[in-house]
Design a protein around this motif. Structure first.
Motif, short mmCIF file in Angstrom:
data_model
loop_
_atom_site.label_atom_id
_atom_site.label_comp_id
_atom_site.label_asym_id
_atom_site.label_seq_id
_atom_site.Cartn_x
_atom_site.Cartn_y
_atom_site.Cartn_z
N VAL A 91 0.48 -12.60 3.83
CA VAL A 91 -0.91 -13.02 3.64
C VAL A 91 -1.35 -12.73 2.20
N ASP A 92 -1.23 -11.49 1.78
CA ASP A 92 -1.60 -11.14 0.39
C ASP A 92 -0.58 -11.68 -0.61
N ARG A 93 0.66 -11.82 -0.15
CA ARG A 93 1.77 -12.28 -1.00
C ARG A 93 1.90 -11.41 -2.26
N ASP A 94 1.80 -10.10 -2.08
CA ASP A 94 2.01 -9.19 -3.21
C ASP A 94 3.38 -8.50 -3.05
N PRO B 126 4.81 3.76 -7.44
CA PRO B 126 4.07 2.69 -8.14
C PRO B 126 2.61 2.66 -7.70
N ASP B 127 1.77 2.10 -8.58
CA ASP B 127 0.34 1.97 -8.23
C ASP B 127 0.15 0.84 -7.21
N TRP B 128 -0.97 0.88 -6.49
CA TRP B 128 -1.30 -0.22 -5.59
C TRP B 128 -1.58 -1.48 -6.41
N PRO B 129 -1.42 -2.67 -5.82
CA PRO B 129 -1.81 -3.90 -6.52
C PRO B 129 -3.29 -3.84 -6.89
N GLU B 130 -3.63 -4.36 -8.08
CA GLU B 130 -5.02 -4.29 -8.54
C GLU B 130 -5.99 -4.97 -7.58
N ALA B 131 -5.51 -6.02 -6.90
CA ALA B 131 -6.40 -6.78 -6.01
C ALA B 131 -6.73 -6.02 -4.73
N MET B 132 -6.04 -4.92 -4.46
CA MET B 132 -6.26 -4.21 -3.20
C MET B 132 -7.54 -3.38 -3.28
N SER B 133 -8.43 -3.56 -2.29
CA SER B 133 -9.74 -2.89 -2.34
C SER B 133 -9.59 -1.38 -2.16
N ARG B 134 -10.65 -0.66 -2.55
CA ARG B 134 -10.63 0.81 -2.39
C ARG B 134 -10.53 1.17 -0.92
N ALA B 135 -11.20 0.41 -0.07
CA ALA B 135 -11.18 0.72 1.37
C ALA B 135 -9.76 0.58 1.93
N ARG B 136 -9.05 -0.47 1.51
CA ARG B 136 -7.68 -0.66 2.00
C ARG B 136 -6.74 0.41 1.45
#
Ligand code: HEM
Length: 184
Positions: A169-172, A74-84
């Motif tokens: 914390v992110d609750r994703d 699966p793709d990363w959550p959209e809210a996750m920054s490029r750095a993370r």
């Protein structure tokens, strides 16, 4: 189903949790047998079990890499920054490398030992010792094995910490999509 709500495929999820359990057990057994067991017969027995467990960790990592190469997660959550995302990718790569390196240095230590006992596998099979006995080399591989095991333990702790951060914390859904029932 959107990419975001997709889980990892069942083979990846099974291999992930089997690997996690086997790695924790191999790390714990390694420290226990070397540092806390004095009885020679008990220590010998635990060393043989540790070697077999280490071979299982190696086989599980190879299986995971093969499944990973053949499938898409699966793709990363959209809210996750490029750095993370980059940091997660780097830690995952380093985890694979440290798992393979820990198992390989353990094998090299045992194989170069002046008393080369083969690694026992299920079904009466064993991994042959392919390297020539060499005490000095075996001692160097022992040091490398400890260094790789420490790196693996640190990376596994960072990985588990990041998964916990995603959950609380992110609750994703980054943790739950590696699971078998619960959802974030
Ligand atoms: C990735 C899987 C493995 C992990 C996580 C692991 C971890 C460890 C740890 C934490 C120690 C204790 C080091 C110390 O406290 O000094 C250890 C020792 C040892 N490991 Fe592994 N190991 C793995 C795979 C293997 C394999 C595949 C073999 C051999 C085929 C092996 C053979 C040994 C031996 C013989 C020792 C004892 C070294 C000594 O006498 O000081 N390990 N391992």
């Amino acid at each position: 189903m959107t990419a975001r709500s997709a889980r990892w495929n069942v083979a990846t999820r099974l291999l992930h949790w089997l690997s996690a359990a086997a790695i924790v057990a191999a790390l714990g057994l390694g420290v226990w047998m070397v540092r806390f067991v004095d009885d020679a017969a008990g220590k010998f027995d635990l060393y043989q079990r540790h070697k077999t467990l280490g071979a299982a960790v190696f086989a599980l990592a190879v299986a995971r890499l093969l499944v990973r190469a053949a499938t898409r997660g699966p793709d990363w959550p959209e809210a996750m920054s490029r750095a993370r995302r980059a940091a997660a990718g780097a830690v995952h790569g380093a985890l694979y490398a440290s798992i393979l390196a820990t198992a390989a240095t353990g094998y090299a230590m045992v194989s170069t030992s002046p008393i080369p006992l083969p690694v026992a596998l299920p079904g009466g099979l064993s991994v042959p010792n392919l390297l020539a006995p060499d005490f000095a080399a075996s001692e160097r591989w022992k040091f490398a094995h400890l260094a790789c095991a420490i790196a693996l333990g640190a990376l596994a702790a960072a990985h588990a910490g990041a998964a916990t951060w995603h959950r609380f914390v992110d609750r994703d859904d980054v943790l739950s999509r590696m699971g078998f029932g619960w959802r974030a």
